[in-house]
Design a protein around this motif. Structure first.
Motif, mmCIF file in Angstrom:
data_model
loop_
_atom_site.group_PDB
_atom_site.id
_atom_site.type_symbol
_atom_site.label_atom_id
_atom_site.label_comp_id
_atom_site.label_asym_id
_atom_site.label_seq_id
_atom_site.Cartn_x
_atom_site.Cartn_y
_atom_site.Cartn_z
ATOM 1 N N LEU A 255 0.928 -1.478 0.117
ATOM 2 C CA LEU A 255 -0.110 -0.040 0.055
ATOM 3 C C LEU A 255 0.514 0.944 -0.333
ATOM 4 O O LEU A 255 0.650 1.993 -0.763
ATOM 5 N N TYR A 322 -6.353 4.826 -2.016
ATOM 6 C CA TYR A 322 -5.780 4.568 -1.751
ATOM 7 C C TYR A 322 -5.088 5.375 -1.092
ATOM 8 O O TYR A 322 -5.068 5.015 0.646
ATOM 9 N N MET C 324 -16.072 3.286 3.528
ATOM 10 C CA MET C 324 -15.206 4.505 4.430
ATOM 11 C C MET C 324 -16.072 5.199 5.099
ATOM 12 O O MET C 324 -15.610 5.655 6.214
ATOM 13 N N THR C 327 -16.329 3.132 8.694
ATOM 14 C CA THR C 327 -14.783 2.965 9.183
ATOM 15 C C THR C 327 -14.184 4.340 9.781
ATOM 16 O O THR C 327 -13.815 4.349 10.646
ATOM 17 N N LEU C 328 -15.640 5.384 9.573
ATOM 18 C CA LEU C 328 -14.989 6.737 9.525
ATOM 19 C C LEU C 328 -15.658 6.907 10.822
ATOM 20 O O LEU C 328 -15.498 8.177 12.307
ATOM 21 N N ARG C 329 -16.937 6.541 11.259
ATOM 22 C CA ARG C 329 -17.651 6.041 13.145
ATOM 23 C C ARG C 329 -16.609 5.669 14.306
ATOM 24 O O ARG C 329 -16.292 4.387 13.770
ATOM 25 N N PHE C 343 -6.950 -3.597 13.944
ATOM 26 C CA PHE C 343 -5.653 -3.389 13.190
ATOM 27 C C PHE C 343 -4.284 -3.418 14.260
ATOM 28 O O PHE C 343 -4.977 -2.374 14.716
ATOM 29 N N THR C 344 -3.818 -4.067 14.480
ATOM 30 C CA THR C 344 -2.427 -3.687 15.332
ATOM 31 C C THR C 344 -1.889 -3.620 14.761
ATOM 32 O O THR C 344 -1.439 -3.594 13.771
ATOM 33 N N GLN C 345 -0.157 -3.722 15.109
ATOM 34 C CA GLN C 345 0.613 -3.451 14.760
ATOM 35 C C GLN C 345 1.322 -4.916 14.883
ATOM 36 O O GLN C 345 3.146 -4.897 14.269
ATOM 37 N N ASP C 347 2.711 -7.458 12.602
ATOM 38 C CA ASP C 347 2.880 -7.400 11.239
ATOM 39 C C ASP C 347 2.483 -7.827 10.088
ATOM 40 O O ASP C 347 1.219 -8.086 9.231
ATOM 41 N N VAL C 350 -1.091 -6.793 9.720
ATOM 42 C CA VAL C 350 -1.124 -5.710 8.610
ATOM 43 C C VAL C 350 -0.667 -5.989 7.232
ATOM 44 O O VAL C 350 -1.478 -5.306 6.520
ATOM 45 N N TRP C 351 0.014 -7.220 6.661
ATOM 46 C CA TRP C 351 -0.905 -7.215 5.389
ATOM 47 C C TRP C 351 -1.172 -8.012 5.225
ATOM 48 O O TRP C 351 -1.630 -8.006 3.883
ATOM 49 N N ASP C 354 -3.618 -5.276 4.236
ATOM 50 C CA ASP C 354 -3.432 -4.422 2.856
ATOM 51 C C ASP C 354 -3.407 -5.509 1.598
ATOM 52 O O ASP C 354 -4.088 -4.505 0.951
ATOM 53 N N LEU C 357 -7.097 -5.071 1.549
ATOM 54 C CA LEU C 357 -7.819 -3.188 0.368
ATOM 55 C C LEU C 357 -7.461 -3.512 -0.550
ATOM 56 O O LEU C 357 -8.030 -2.803 -1.630
ATOM 57 N N SER C 358 -5.599 -3.345 -0.747
ATOM 58 C CA SER C 358 -5.479 -3.781 -2.108
ATOM 59 C C SER C 358 -5.930 -4.612 -2.982
ATOM 60 O O SER C 358 -6.750 -4.047 -4.499
ATOM 61 N N ILE C 361 -9.460 -2.133 -3.370
ATOM 62 C CA ILE C 361 -9.204 -1.263 -4.606
ATOM 63 C C ILE C 361 -9.215 -1.950 -6.176
ATOM 64 O O ILE C 361 -9.842 -1.536 -6.990
ATOM 65 N N LEU C 362 -8.275 -2.845 -6.364
ATOM 66 C CA LEU C 362 -8.020 -3.667 -7.721
ATOM 67 C C LEU C 362 -9.336 -4.074 -8.615
ATOM 68 O O LEU C 362 -9.347 -3.170 -9.669
#
Lengths: 492, 492, 492
Positions: A255, A322, C324, C327-329, C343-345, C347, C350-351, C354, C357-358, C361-362
């Motif tokens: 991303l 993105y 969208m 998620t804004l709420r 969503f934590t740190q 790894d 996160v992968w 991502d 989401l990727s 979007i694609l």
């Protein structure tokens, strides 16, 4: 309308309905008989279209009894190939595979004097030997061969009238036969284009095999730019920190790096849309005339501007999406490493982030309006000055706003030495080079001396070394030649 | 086809290819010779188009040897101006600048009896004196002058066939010459429009100089609305608090105030799309007839509805994007001052925010569908009832959902006295006035008594003071006159 | 051009301007006189269009003095009905309501030998008795009746030339009269479609009454799918927890449940676009021939693919927007219950987020490109191979990316027993069934043995039970019949 006097039993089935009110029409098509040899999908779709536009159709098949019931519409008469060819007024479509042309050799006498329309495609691009149309012309020397209708799918043939005109490429050595086929294409609601003699048949036959011919180079350019910027970002932000400090930034690959690359590619591609116009203007100024042709690479570049612009727009859209998704991710630790603007309550930073967002949104909006006018139907409803205003004016506005967006984004950090990790500048700085060149060049072309000279050149004035011999008819010392109506400045 | 018997060497180069199979064609254009005087961009593009549609083209230039190699396509014969004019069948395009018309005076006899097509544009709007076409007609009294083809750019001429029909404005005093040019325009794939006699030439010549003629007033209206709402918000939220309490809200200028103004402008503009229809219906009901013309201002308003709708859609899109960006900014202090809905876990507030978001998204979706059908190609694929269903039905749905969105947004705060800072209501309240008037008016028009009366009027019924004298032929007491097919209610 | 010798005073007003340069035109319409009976909106719009395309128009009204000043354009001659009919060359438009046809009976002799064009619509769908055109034909046996022009609104008639071609449905029992009307429609810039004899009049008259005929079943399908998935989610996430544990999740109704239903509906609908192609291929493989017609339900399904695809795209767009907003709420408590990726740190998470989401979007981007090519003007600028590449190739890419998006979303939780509340799987698992079937089926069809057999069948090969008797003319043992040009694999 028959070539011989005998009226076959087939043709008697084609007589129009008797009507006590039939008079010689003032404006009317005589409803000519069109023959199609072959009974496959193409033949079926073409017959549906011909019938719906008022023609009489005869389909010739090897074995009429094997043709499925209801396959052909009412009004189509089915017969043997020989009967069908005899019933034709003039036009005979050869809707058979090229490898089966030899099976039609028996019909040579029946086809004499008729127009044979070859609708086949080539099987490979760049093949050797004569095209299918040329082979057909050799086999049937007493008929004229016209190449055409091969670029349409059977479905487009069938429903095409409802969706607007479609291009049909035609070529032939005989201009009267070609004119008949051009007229038929127009009657069916297509837009025929005459490509000349039968030597053009190979080009027409290969046309359906080449996908998106005008997009090849722009897509390649954009892809190479993407690889360059992605590789640069990868090197600078992932690989070098990993090798140097052992930091694991590989999570950035799907991303974060993509979202840095996309706007860079978009910026550079948008600059590439307007750069050839500036180069062309400079060339005309330097040469002092507009009558010398541009170099071939510049010509190709000027023809690719629309595709480059649309690719730039695609990158901008993906970048916006993105960006939204990235910001939604509440991984603050990751965010810090991407050098995103830090949103604090410091007034200056709020001003800068608002300007950065505003210019980005407005630039995106301007580019969207340009993209909308690229749609064929919208572009056609504008006259050329309106079209130029949007594509050129709004386009330059979009480029300027995008540069402002990037400058606001990077303002804080451009003077911070820590931005230049490993002596490599941030990727957005690289991306800004070409757009700034374009904008500066455009501003320079606004200088009065350059503007007036360019307008003179575009109206036909030529500098001394190009000036023509003054003849009696010219009668003036200005050396202006007669040229056509002026174009908008900025357009070549 | 030649006006005199001698066949010039030029014309011999135009003879069609000899072909042993050439017969008198049944359906064919005779491939007439069209001449173009002038060898500039317009001449080049027009010749490319003419050749690709099967015409024979002769280009006349002052100095044929100076024309660049390969500038004109194969099939175009280059010659002197006199030769070219003599070779023409009937149509001669004068592709030279108006200031050079006098250089053609030598060709007066050669041009006698031919049709001279003037393709020039005016240099300024609203100029004095005769138009270029009228000057040309004075100079060449023995030729007929037709005005046309000046609204197309050279590029559109060249590639136009591929992108669909384009409008060409034609006018002339001689109807047979005009008919020839109309037919030629159609053969080239354009859509000609006949504007009458040569007096219309000035209008046609000025047409390319006026950008987006139908957008002037709607854009002005929208811009004034934007100024009004922005000024009101600025006064109420930035200036008065600053003067009164010294609070510095100037950071709100780029994003926050814009994001309050955009939806207000969008709402009012969308209401302005449907208000004239209601006024027209009220007028017809009051007058009791549909045969009296509307006031001019109402006519203009009715013609601007599409532009107003698209401008409203643009504002809605920008509002959606700005809203997303604003919410992404984690400046909670700022957010509190904008009276954004506070997202807590209180069930009521969650319900209200969800309804507010839902209605906003659905209204946006409905308006997007309306905007998509405004695209020329999509609108053309619908019949008029489907088009009315979308534009009117979905449009009113979008208006209703937008009003609901605003009401849900403000529900909490409308009764809170603290909303009325400085006795000024929040901006969204102002914006709601006109849309509510429109919706209430529309609901009132649904009342059975009003609906039936309006339908009668639209089918041609007229109230007593307008009823015609009953003649023998009418034979009925209802006073209905013969009128055309009914329109959908709601359309004028 | 007159049917009788006397030149009425009316016609003398139609003589072309005298012009000293008028010669017999080489290419010209003779500007025939077209008569319109009736002076309402349709008559007015049709006359505007006819005049702007170079025709001469006479309008016949019962009471010419009552027609409003300036209602008809310059160039239109107004007269009584009898005068108007006598002045007509051939075509007479009957622009009156069907209930008033009997008032024209006096003009029977004047109308003898002319073509009467009936432009009325039906008042209801599926009515009994003869159509309006057939009734008119009975009343005027000595005139020929042509049905047409009723599908256009008066506004489209008036401005249509600017917006591109529009479909006009024509039918008549007399082919020469029909040909005249077809030619006139083309001259006015429309695309006429011949539907045969006057028996088709009822279909044409009912056409404007049916909205969006091809969208009925796809919209119903999508709506039923929406109800199913929404009900399933409601049951599983709101109702059962409420009945079981008393948890109040009803706040989820407007946004959260909708945002789970939309992607499921989109996935299944997109799968439904590509499933019939696979079923058709399987059917052809099983039968061993392509000449047997498909079952009717499969034919209808294949024709609805475009509509299903656009509905899927609409659901995807709404899903993106809702996601969208959700998620804004910042209601973290609610978020936990929707099983959104946390969503934590870490790894891995996160992968996964991502990638999720990727791919989303694609996939959205790919589907947008497919939707853009569904616009009529864009689709028409592609040849059929390019069109198939986008619609089929990019479409399958979009389907694959969407399935990947859903799999990445659910990866963690599919093996977690707590996902299966009340033994019901999560809704996205249900949604994945059909798309996976489609993708697996498509991959199977890529197997070499199946591919080669299917290509052979599509080129006309038939398995043993279908092979035709070998005749002398065939001369080969392969049994291949002559068929048309090949289609892209994957298209039926």
């Amino acid at each position: 309308m028959m070539q011989n006097n005998e009226k076959t039993p087939l043709l008697s089935r084609l007589s129009p309905n008797s009507n006590s009110n039939s008079e010689a029409p003032l404006l009317s098509l005589s409803g000519p008989v069109v023959t199609i040899i072959g009974s496959g999908d193409f033949s079926r779709s073409l017959s549906i279209r011909l019938v719906s536009c008022g023609f009489r159709v005869v389909v010739g098949s090897r074995d009429p009894s094997r043709v499925a019931e209801g396959l052909f519409p009412d009004g189509v008469v089915l017969g043997s190939q020989r009967e069908a060819v005899k019933a034709a007024d003039r036009l005979v479509f050869a809707a058979v595979y090229p490898e089966h042309y030899h099976t039609l050799l028996d019909l040579r006498e029946a086809l004499a004097g008729k127009v044979l329309v070859d609708v086949s495609n080539a099987s490979t691009v760049g093949g050797e030997g004569p095209s299918n149309a040329e082979r057909l012309a050799e086999m049937f020397p007493r008929s004229t061969v016209v190449k055409g209708f091969n670029t349409l799918s059977a479905w487009a043939l069938q429903v095409g009238a409802h969706d607007g005109s479609r291009q049909v490429l035609i070529c032939s050595d005989c201009s009267s036969s070609k004119a008949s086929v051009l007229q038929l294409a127009r009657s069916l609601g297509f837009t025929p284009v005459d490509l000349g003699g039968l030597f053009a048949a190979r080009t027409i036959e290969e046309a359906p095999l080449i996908l998106f011919p005008s997009w090849g180079r722009p897509v390649l350019t954009t892809f190479l730019l993407f690889l360059f910027f992605y590789g640069y970002s990868f090197l600078r932000q992932v690989l070098l920190p990993y090798l140097d400090k052992g930091r694991n930034n590989f999570y950035q690959l799907p991303l974060v790096l993509v979202n840095q690359t996309l706007p860079s590619v978009a910026l550079v591609t948008l600059a590439l849309v307007y750069l050839p116009g500036i180069l062309a203007a400079v060339l005309q100024l330097a040469r002092g005339t507009k009558y010398r042709r541009f170099p071939v690479w510049l010509d190709h570049w000027l023809c690719s501007r629309k595709q480059l612009g649309l690719l730039s727009f695609l990158c901008v859209v993906l970048h916006a999406v993105y960006s939204m998704c990235l910001t939604l991710r509440r991984s603050s630790g990751n965010a810090a490493q991407v050098r995103a603007p830090v949103f604090t309550q410091v007034d200056q930073m709020v001003w800068r982030s608002d300007l950065y967002l505003s210019s980005g949104i407005l630039g995106f909006g301007a580019l969207t309006l340009v993209a909308i006018t690229s749609l064929p139907s919208v572009g056609n409803s504008l006259n050329w000055r309106e079209f130029t205003f949007v594509q050129s004016g709004l386009g330059y506005a979009a480029l300027t706003l995008s540069v402002a967006h990037t400058l606001f984004f990077g303002w804080d950090f451009a003077f911070d030495p820590s931005s230049y990790s490993y002596f490599l500048p941030p990727v957005y700085m690289l991306a800004l080079i070409l757009p700034c060149v374009v904008l500066v060049g455009r501003l320079l072309l606004f200088l009065p001396c350059l503007t007036s000279r360019l307008t003179k050149i575009r109206r036909g004035w030529e500098s001394r070394q190009h000036r023509p011999k003054l003849s009696q008819e010219l009668g003036s010392g200005s050396g202006s030649t007669q040229v056509d109506s002026p174009r908008a400045f900025g357009d070549v």
